[in-house]
Design a protein around this motif. Sequence first.
Motif, mmCIF file in Angstrom:
data_model
loop_
_atom_site.group_PDB
_atom_site.id
_atom_site.type_symbol
_atom_site.label_atom_id
_atom_site.label_comp_id
_atom_site.label_asym_id
_atom_site.label_seq_id
_atom_site.Cartn_x
_atom_site.Cartn_y
_atom_site.Cartn_z
ATOM 1 N N ALA A 44 0.832 -1.198 0.000
ATOM 2 C CA ALA A 44 0.000 0.000 0.000
ATOM 3 C C ALA A 44 0.863 1.244 0.000
ATOM 4 O O ALA A 44 1.775 1.378 0.812
ATOM 5 N N ALA A 45 0.559 2.138 -0.926
ATOM 6 C CA ALA A 45 1.115 3.484 -0.902
ATOM 7 C C ALA A 45 0.070 4.316 -0.158
ATOM 8 O O ALA A 45 -0.820 4.906 -0.761
ATOM 9 N N VAL A 46 0.158 4.285 1.192
ATOM 10 C CA VAL A 46 -0.818 4.994 2.015
ATOM 11 C C VAL A 46 -0.493 6.480 1.951
ATOM 12 O O VAL A 46 0.606 6.899 2.317
ATOM 13 N N VAL A 47 -1.441 7.249 1.447
ATOM 14 C CA VAL A 47 -1.266 8.698 1.300
ATOM 15 C C VAL A 47 -2.306 9.421 2.153
ATOM 16 O O VAL A 47 -3.312 8.838 2.559
ATOM 17 N N ASP A 48 -2.045 10.696 2.415
ATOM 18 C CA ASP A 48 -2.959 11.479 3.246
ATOM 19 C C ASP A 48 -4.262 11.802 2.529
ATOM 20 O O ASP A 48 -5.275 12.066 3.168
ATOM 21 N N SER A 49 -4.275 11.752 1.209
ATOM 22 C CA SER A 49 -5.479 12.019 0.428
ATOM 23 C C SER A 49 -5.337 11.353 -0.938
ATOM 24 O O SER A 49 -4.327 11.562 -1.612
ATOM 25 N N LEU A 50 -6.333 10.580 -1.330
ATOM 26 C CA LEU A 50 -6.293 9.979 -2.667
ATOM 27 C C LEU A 50 -6.469 11.042 -3.750
ATOM 28 O O LEU A 50 -5.920 10.912 -4.834
ATOM 29 N N ASN A 51 -7.224 12.091 -3.442
ATOM 30 C CA ASN A 51 -7.503 13.122 -4.445
ATOM 31 C C ASN A 51 -6.337 14.065 -4.670
ATOM 32 O O ASN A 51 -6.101 14.497 -5.794
ATOM 33 N N ALA A 52 -5.620 14.411 -3.592
ATOM 34 C CA ALA A 52 -4.500 15.359 -3.695
ATOM 35 C C ALA A 52 -3.423 14.966 -2.692
ATOM 36 O O ALA A 52 -3.254 15.612 -1.657
ATOM 37 N N PRO A 53 -2.698 13.876 -2.968
ATOM 38 C CA PRO A 53 -1.722 13.388 -1.987
ATOM 39 C C PRO A 53 -0.546 14.342 -1.795
ATOM 40 O O PRO A 53 0.021 14.838 -2.770
ATOM 41 N N THR A 54 -0.209 14.590 -0.526
ATOM 42 C CA THR A 54 0.956 15.411 -0.201
ATOM 43 C C THR A 54 1.945 14.667 0.685
ATOM 44 O O THR A 54 3.085 15.083 0.807
ATOM 45 N N ARG A 55 1.485 13.567 1.323
ATOM 46 C CA ARG A 55 2.361 12.788 2.202
ATOM 47 C C ARG A 55 2.134 11.299 1.979
ATOM 48 O O ARG A 55 1.034 10.868 1.649
ATOM 49 N N LEU A 56 3.200 10.517 2.192
ATOM 50 C CA LEU A 56 3.198 9.068 2.038
ATOM 51 C C LEU A 56 3.623 8.437 3.354
ATOM 52 O O LEU A 56 4.618 8.863 3.957
ATOM 53 N N LEU A 57 2.881 7.419 3.807
ATOM 54 C CA LEU A 57 3.233 6.689 5.022
ATOM 55 C C LEU A 57 4.186 5.556 4.660
ATOM 56 O O LEU A 57 3.864 4.719 3.813
ATOM 57 N N VAL A 58 5.357 5.539 5.298
ATOM 58 C CA VAL A 58 6.344 4.495 5.037
ATOM 59 C C VAL A 58 6.640 3.750 6.334
ATOM 60 O O VAL A 58 6.434 4.281 7.428
ATOM 61 N N ALA A 59 7.111 2.516 6.209
ATOM 62 C CA ALA A 59 7.315 1.647 7.363
ATOM 63 C C ALA A 59 8.736 1.090 7.361
ATOM 64 O O ALA A 59 9.235 0.660 6.324
ATOM 65 N N ARG A 60 9.381 1.099 8.543
ATOM 66 C CA ARG A 60 10.750 0.585 8.661
ATOM 67 C C ARG A 60 10.723 -0.849 9.157
ATOM 68 O O ARG A 60 10.154 -1.161 10.193
ATOM 69 N N ARG A 61 11.364 -1.738 8.397
ATOM 70 C CA ARG A 61 11.399 -3.181 8.671
ATOM 71 C C ARG A 61 12.223 -3.502 9.914
ATOM 72 O O ARG A 61 13.210 -2.843 10.203
ATOM 73 N N THR A 62 11.829 -4.575 10.589
ATOM 74 C CA THR A 62 12.624 -5.115 11.687
ATOM 75 C C THR A 62 13.276 -6.439 11.303
ATOM 76 O O THR A 62 14.214 -6.878 11.958
ATOM 77 N N ALA A 63 12.788 -7.085 10.256
ATOM 78 C CA ALA A 63 13.313 -8.387 9.829
ATOM 79 C C ALA A 63 12.923 -8.584 8.370
ATOM 80 O O ALA A 63 12.014 -7.909 7.885
ATOM 81 N N PRO A 64 13.570 -9.497 7.676
ATOM 82 C CA PRO A 64 14.750 -10.287 8.032
ATOM 83 C C PRO A 64 15.991 -9.402 8.175
ATOM 84 O O PRO A 64 15.951 -8.229 7.779
ATOM 85 N N PRO A 65 17.070 -9.957 8.715
ATOM 86 C CA PRO A 65 18.257 -9.143 9.022
ATOM 87 C C PRO A 65 18.767 -8.285 7.868
ATOM 88 O O PRO A 65 19.168 -7.144 8.079
ATOM 89 N N GLN A 66 18.718 -8.799 6.630
ATOM 90 C CA GLN A 66 19.250 -8.028 5.501
ATOM 91 C C GLN A 66 18.393 -6.799 5.184
ATOM 92 O O GLN A 66 18.849 -5.891 4.496
ATOM 93 N N PHE A 67 17.153 -6.750 5.680
ATOM 94 C CA PHE A 67 16.274 -5.609 5.430
ATOM 95 C C PHE A 67 15.952 -4.805 6.683
ATOM 96 O O PHE A 67 15.274 -3.778 6.603
ATOM 97 N N ALA A 68 16.396 -5.254 7.849
ATOM 98 C CA ALA A 68 16.112 -4.535 9.102
ATOM 99 C C ALA A 68 16.667 -3.117 9.006
ATOM 100 O O ALA A 68 17.791 -2.897 8.566
ATOM 101 N N GLY A 69 15.849 -2.146 9.389
ATOM 102 C CA GLY A 69 16.243 -0.748 9.338
ATOM 103 C C GLY A 69 15.980 -0.071 8.010
ATOM 104 O O GLY A 69 16.200 1.126 7.870
ATOM 105 N N MET A 70 15.493 -0.829 7.022
ATOM 106 C CA MET A 70 15.183 -0.255 5.711
ATOM 107 C C MET A 70 13.679 0.023 5.631
ATOM 108 O O MET A 70 12.883 -0.574 6.348
#
Length: 144
Positions: free
Chosen positions: A10-36
């Motif tokens: 999901a590209a979670v945005v503040d508004s589908l009609n006029a998006p100005t912000r995107l919600l992003v999530a930082r991984r905890t696992a697996p180890p090669q992706f933790a912190g990304m």
Amino acid sequence: MTGLINVVGAAVVDSLNAPTRLLVARRTAPPQFAGMWEFPGGKVEAGEAAEAALHRELVEELGIEVHLGPELESGDIAGWTLNERASMRVWFAEVTEGEPRPLEDHDELRWVSLAGRDEALSLPWIPADLPIVQALLDRVAAPA
């Protein structure tokens, strides 16, 4: 050999009609992706529709319900290539219920500006998600 693993994001945005912000999530696992950083979502289960899987994953991972907008298409019916075994389809989404929280697989959520490209592109993205971020920024910046 089994088929391709289908993943939804999901590209979670503040508004589908006029998006100005995107919600992003930082991984905890697996180890090669933790912190990304990544788009929240997950695997589609056997017999599950992609959109239903995305709704389920967002409740499990972030505790939110969303209204899905258009798909951010990759040009391939399978979606965006993640690796040799998996591809991901991504939809724009707007929160309709709940306050996003990192409940599962993530330790931080962050709203990033879609005005310009710098803030979003300055994050250490999971490599497979970076082309999706770039396409999303292009799509948001393009005139309707």
